[in-house]
Enzyme design. Structure first.
Site, mmCIF file in Angstrom:
data_model
loop_
_atom_site.group_PDB
_atom_site.id
_atom_site.type_symbol
_atom_site.label_atom_id
_atom_site.label_comp_id
_atom_site.label_asym_id
_atom_site.label_seq_id
_atom_site.Cartn_x
_atom_site.Cartn_y
_atom_site.Cartn_z
ATOM 1 N N GLU A 20 -33.413 2.023 -28.271
ATOM 2 C CA GLU A 20 -33.731 0.655 -27.853
ATOM 3 C C GLU A 20 -33.987 0.588 -26.346
ATOM 4 O O GLU A 20 -34.925 -0.061 -25.873
ATOM 5 C CB GLU A 20 -32.578 -0.298 -28.198
ATOM 6 N N CYS A 42 -26.188 -0.599 -30.169
ATOM 7 C CA CYS A 42 -24.878 -0.468 -29.495
ATOM 8 C C CYS A 42 -24.710 -1.597 -28.481
ATOM 9 O O CYS A 42 -25.660 -2.303 -28.128
ATOM 10 C CB CYS A 42 -24.764 0.899 -28.834
HETATM 11 N N1 THU Z 1 -28.064 5.571 -30.555
HETATM 12 C C1 THU Z 1 -29.211 4.837 -30.362
HETATM 13 O O1 THU Z 1 -30.291 5.386 -30.121
HETATM 14 N N2 THU Z 1 -29.113 3.483 -30.426
HETATM 15 C C2 THU Z 1 -27.966 2.791 -30.639
HETATM 16 O O2 THU Z 1 -27.952 1.576 -30.502
HETATM 17 C C3 THU Z 1 -26.769 3.517 -31.084
HETATM 18 C C4 THU Z 1 -26.777 4.984 -30.853
HETATM 19 C C5 THU Z 1 -28.141 7.031 -30.456
HETATM 20 C C6 THU Z 1 -27.406 7.599 -29.278
HETATM 21 C C7 THU Z 1 -27.103 9.004 -29.745
HETATM 22 O O3 THU Z 1 -28.220 9.835 -29.452
HETATM 23 C C8 THU Z 1 -26.985 8.862 -31.247
HETATM 24 O O4 THU Z 1 -27.567 7.626 -31.591
HETATM 25 C C9 THU Z 1 -25.567 8.920 -31.758
HETATM 26 O O5 THU Z 1 -24.779 8.006 -31.102
#
Ligand code: THU
Length: 133
Positions: free
Chosen positions: A55, A90
């Protein structure tokens, strides 16, 4: 652009994910008010903390190209060998959304094969933003 197409673009973005450490691949497609779409994927790092989410990749690409007005973002994720699935943003990414988007900004997700839509105020109640300062 309809939500189904934006989800499809998020899936396309997900294929570029660099996630050798978590093996969890995320893709995002951010629709700007002018109709352009910025795609992003998660990009991990051996030192872990430099990792960036899909994101934020999409937002930072768009903002760095001068875009400031956003309509919605589609996000899909899952283990790398699994199909596009449910992957809500997240907390850090929600906060980045709050910097550039209003309460009605839409987050388009895929849950159990169905498209669901939440607003930023749904997923970040009582958020902190510049209006408090
Ligand atoms: N991740 C995202 O790309 N977006 C989020 O909102 C949550 C987590 C990614 C970060 C990391 O590379 C993987 O997912 C595991 O946490």
């Amino acid at each position: 652009m309809d939500n189904k197409e934006l989800i499809r673009l998020a899936g396309e973005a997900r294929r570029a994910s660099y996630s050798p450490y978590s093996d969890y691949a995320v893709g995002a497609a951010l629709l700007c008010a002018d109709g352009t779409v910025y795609k992003g994927c998660n990009i991990e790092n051996a030192a872990f903390s430099p990792t960036v989410c899909a994101e934020r990749t999409a937002f930072f690409k768009a903002v760095s190209e001068g875009k400031r007005d956003f309509v919605k973002i589609a996000i899909v994720g899952g283990k790398a060998n699994e199909p596009d699935g449910f992957s809500p943003p997240c907390g850090v990414c929600r906060q980045v959304m709050a910097e550039f988007c209003g309460k009605d900004f839409e987050i388009v997700l895929l849950r159990n094969g169905e498209i669901i839509v939440k607003t930023l105020s749904d997923i970040l109640p009582l958020g902190f933003d510049s209006s408090m300062m």
